[in-house]
Write a protein that holds these residues in place. Structure first.
Motif, PDB file in Angstrom:
ATOM      1  N   VAL A  56       0.831  -1.202   0.000  1.00 58.06           N
ATOM      2  CA  VAL A  56       0.000   0.000   0.000  1.00 58.06           C
ATOM      3  C   VAL A  56       0.864   1.250   0.000  1.00 58.06           C
ATOM      4  O   VAL A  56       0.618   2.195  -0.760  1.00 58.06           O
ATOM      5  N   GLN A  57       1.878   1.270   0.840  1.00 60.88           N
ATOM      6  CA  GLN A  57       2.761   2.437   0.927  1.00 60.88           C
ATOM      7  C   GLN A  57       3.401   2.732  -0.430  1.00 60.88           C
ATOM      8  O   GLN A  57       3.466   3.887  -0.855  1.00 60.88           O
ATOM      9  N   ASN A  58       3.816   1.697  -1.131  1.00 63.21           N
ATOM     10  CA  ASN A  58       4.419   1.882  -2.448  1.00 63.21           C
ATOM     11  C   ASN A  58       3.395   2.447  -3.437  1.00 63.21           C
ATOM     12  O   ASN A  58       3.705   3.364  -4.196  1.00 63.21           O
ATOM     13  N   ALA A  59       2.197   1.902  -3.418  1.00 62.48           N
ATOM     14  CA  ALA A  59       1.151   2.382  -4.337  1.00 62.48           C
ATOM     15  C   ALA A  59       0.792   3.839  -4.049  1.00 62.48           C
ATOM     16  O   ALA A  59       0.616   4.641  -4.968  1.00 62.48           O
ATOM     17  N   LEU A  60       0.699   4.201  -2.790  1.00 66.51           N
ATOM     18  CA  LEU A  60       0.382   5.581  -2.428  1.00 66.51           C
ATOM     19  C   LEU A  60       1.516   6.527  -2.816  1.00 66.51           C
ATOM     20  O   LEU A  60       1.270   7.646  -3.274  1.00 66.51           O
ATOM     21  N   ALA A  61       2.746   6.070  -2.667  1.00 67.40           N
ATOM     22  CA  ALA A  61       3.901   6.907  -2.993  1.00 67.40           C
ATOM     23  C   ALA A  61       4.024   7.143  -4.490  1.00 67.40           C
ATOM     24  O   ALA A  61       4.389   8.238  -4.925  1.00 67.40           O
ATOM     25  N   THR A  62       3.700   6.115  -5.276  1.00 66.39           N
ATOM     26  CA  THR A  62       3.846   6.224  -6.727  1.00 66.39           C
ATOM     27  C   THR A  62       2.561   6.654  -7.416  1.00 66.39           C
ATOM     28  O   THR A  62       2.593   7.079  -8.574  1.00 66.39           O
ATOM     29  N   GLY A  63       1.438   6.487  -6.720  1.00 66.05           N
ATOM     30  CA  GLY A  63       0.149   6.799  -7.330  1.00 66.05           C
ATOM     31  C   GLY A  63      -0.293   5.751  -8.327  1.00 66.05           C
ATOM     32  O   GLY A  63      -1.155   5.983  -9.166  1.00 66.05           O
ATOM     33  N   TYR A  64       0.287   4.547  -8.223  1.00 67.84           N
ATOM     34  CA  TYR A  64       0.037   3.510  -9.210  1.00 67.84           C
ATOM     35  C   TYR A  64       0.046   2.141  -8.546  1.00 67.84           C
ATOM     36  O   TYR A  64       0.915   1.833  -7.736  1.00 67.84           O
ATOM     37  N   LEU A  65      -0.928   1.304  -8.904  1.00 67.23           N
ATOM     38  CA  LEU A  65      -1.006  -0.068  -8.401  1.00 67.23           C
ATOM     39  C   LEU A  65      -0.930  -1.012  -9.594  1.00 67.23           C
ATOM     40  O   LEU A  65      -1.844  -1.071 -10.416  1.00 67.23           O
ATOM     41  N   SER A  66       0.174  -1.725  -9.685  1.00 64.10           N
ATOM     42  CA  SER A  66       0.370  -2.642 -10.809  1.00 64.10           C
ATOM     43  C   SER A  66      -0.469  -3.903 -10.624  1.00 64.10           C
ATOM     44  O   SER A  66      -0.934  -4.213  -9.522  1.00 64.10           O
ATOM     45  N   VAL A  67      -0.629  -4.639 -11.706  1.00 56.02           N
ATOM     46  CA  VAL A  67      -1.336  -5.915 -11.642  1.00 56.02           C
ATOM     47  C   VAL A  67      -0.602  -6.856 -10.696  1.00 56.02           C
ATOM     48  O   VAL A  67      -1.221  -7.574  -9.900  1.00 56.02           O
ATOM     49  N   GLU A  68       0.706  -6.839 -10.757  1.00 53.14           N
ATOM     50  CA  GLU A  68       1.516  -7.685  -9.876  1.00 53.14           C
ATOM     51  C   GLU A  68       1.242  -7.347  -8.399  1.00 53.14           C
ATOM     52  O   GLU A  68       1.084  -8.244  -7.570  1.00 53.14           O
ATOM     53  N   ALA A  69       1.177  -6.063  -8.088  1.00 52.88           N
ATOM     54  CA  ALA A  69       0.902  -5.638  -6.710  1.00 52.88           C
ATOM     55  C   ALA A  69      -0.517  -6.029  -6.292  1.00 52.88           C
ATOM     56  O   ALA A  69      -0.742  -6.432  -5.149  1.00 52.88           O
ATOM     57  N   GLU A  70      -1.474  -5.920  -7.216  1.00 56.13           N
ATOM     58  CA  GLU A  70      -2.847  -6.349  -6.907  1.00 56.13           C
ATOM     59  C   GLU A  70      -2.875  -7.839  -6.574  1.00 56.13           C
ATOM     60  O   GLU A  70      -3.537  -8.249  -5.606  1.00 56.13           O
ATOM     61  N   ASN A  71      -2.183  -8.632  -7.357  1.00 55.37           N
ATOM     62  CA  ASN A  71      -2.128 -10.074  -7.098  1.00 55.37           C
ATOM     63  C   ASN A  71      -1.447 -10.371  -5.773  1.00 55.37           C
ATOM     64  O   ASN A  71      -1.866 -11.265  -5.029  1.00 55.37           O
ATOM     65  N   GLN A  72      -0.419  -9.608  -5.475  1.00 52.14           N
ATOM     66  CA  GLN A  72       0.278  -9.775  -4.205  1.00 52.14           C
ATOM     67  C   GLN A  72      -0.669  -9.451  -3.044  1.00 52.14           C
ATOM     68  O   GLN A  72      -0.711 -10.173  -2.052  1.00 52.14           O
ATOM     69  N   LEU A  73      -1.443  -8.387  -3.180  1.00 49.26           N
ATOM     70  CA  LEU A  73      -2.416  -8.040  -2.146  1.00 49.26           C
ATOM     71  C   LEU A  73      -3.449  -9.146  -1.973  1.00 49.26           C
ATOM     72  O   LEU A  73      -3.809  -9.488  -0.838  1.00 49.26           O
ATOM     73  N   ARG A  74      -3.924  -9.711  -3.064  1.00 45.68           N
ATOM     74  CA  ARG A  74      -4.899 -10.812  -2.970  1.00 45.68           C
ATOM     75  C   ARG A  74      -4.324 -11.978  -2.173  1.00 45.68           C
ATOM     76  O   ARG A  74      -5.010 -12.563  -1.332  1.00 45.68           O
ATOM     77  N   ARG A  75      -3.069 -12.326  -2.455  1.00 50.13           N
ATOM     78  CA  ARG A  75      -2.426 -13.424  -1.724  1.00 50.13           C
ATOM     79  C   ARG A  75      -2.275 -13.071  -0.250  1.00 50.13           C
ATOM     80  O   ARG A  75      -2.578 -13.887   0.629  1.00 50.13           O
ATOM     81  N   LEU A  76      -1.816 -11.855   0.020  1.00 48.74           N
ATOM     82  CA  LEU A  76      -1.590 -11.446   1.404  1.00 48.74           C
ATOM     83  C   LEU A  76      -2.887 -11.373   2.206  1.00 48.74           C
ATOM     84  O   LEU A  76      -2.903 -11.652   3.401  1.00 48.74           O
ATOM     85  N   LEU A  77      -3.967 -11.016   1.549  1.00 50.18           N
ATOM     86  CA  LEU A  77      -5.255 -10.908   2.246  1.00 50.18           C
ATOM     87  C   LEU A  77      -5.847 -12.267   2.601  1.00 50.18           C
ATOM     88  O   LEU A  77      -6.786 -12.337   3.390  1.00 50.18           O
ATOM     89  N   THR A  78      -5.298 -13.340   2.049  1.00 52.08           N
ATOM     90  CA  THR A  78      -5.768 -14.682   2.405  1.00 52.08           C
ATOM     91  C   THR A  78      -4.990 -15.262   3.579  1.00 52.08           C
ATOM     92  O   THR A  78      -5.290 -16.358   4.027  1.00 52.08           O
ATOM     93  N   THR A  79      -4.005 -14.530   4.066  1.00 48.56           N
ATOM     94  CA  THR A  79      -3.193 -14.984   5.191  1.00 48.56           C
ATOM     95  C   THR A  79      -3.561 -14.174   6.432  1.00 48.56           C
ATOM     96  O   THR A  79      -4.338 -13.228   6.382  1.00 48.56           O
ATOM     97  N   HIS A  80      -2.967 -14.535   7.536  1.00 51.94           N
ATOM     98  CA  HIS A  80      -3.160 -13.768   8.774  1.00 51.94           C
ATOM     99  C   HIS A  80      -2.421 -12.438   8.628  1.00 51.94           C
ATOM    100  O   HIS A  80      -1.275 -12.404   8.187  1.00 51.94           O
TER     101      HIS A  80
END
Length: 64
Positions: free
Chosen positions: A8-32
């Motif tokens: 999130v910090q990277n996306a806010l700093a750059t103003g851009y959320l890549s597909v790779e980052a979205e996929n990473q968030l999806r994976r992370l949201l399935t964990t604790h």
């Protein structure tokens, strides 16, 4: 291991959320994850809805 808030910090700093980052968030949201990570994710959602962060996936399919 990367945390949700780091992505999130990277996306806010750059103003851009890549597909790779979205996929990473999806994976992370399935964990604790910690409350700070959930809170950061909510901030990212608001930034995307308000146009402060552009999403590569939406640009690819022509959604503004």
């Amino acid at each position: 291991m990367t945390r949700i808030r780091d992505v999130v910090q990277n996306a806010l700093a750059t103003g851009y959320l890549s597909v790779e980052a979205e996929n990473q968030l999806r994976r992370l949201l399935t964990t604790h994850y910690e409350w700070e990570d959930f809170s950061a994710f909510v901030v990212l959602q608001e930034a995307a809805m308000n146009g402060r962060v552009k999403q590569e996936s939406r640009e690819r399919c022509g959604i503004k």
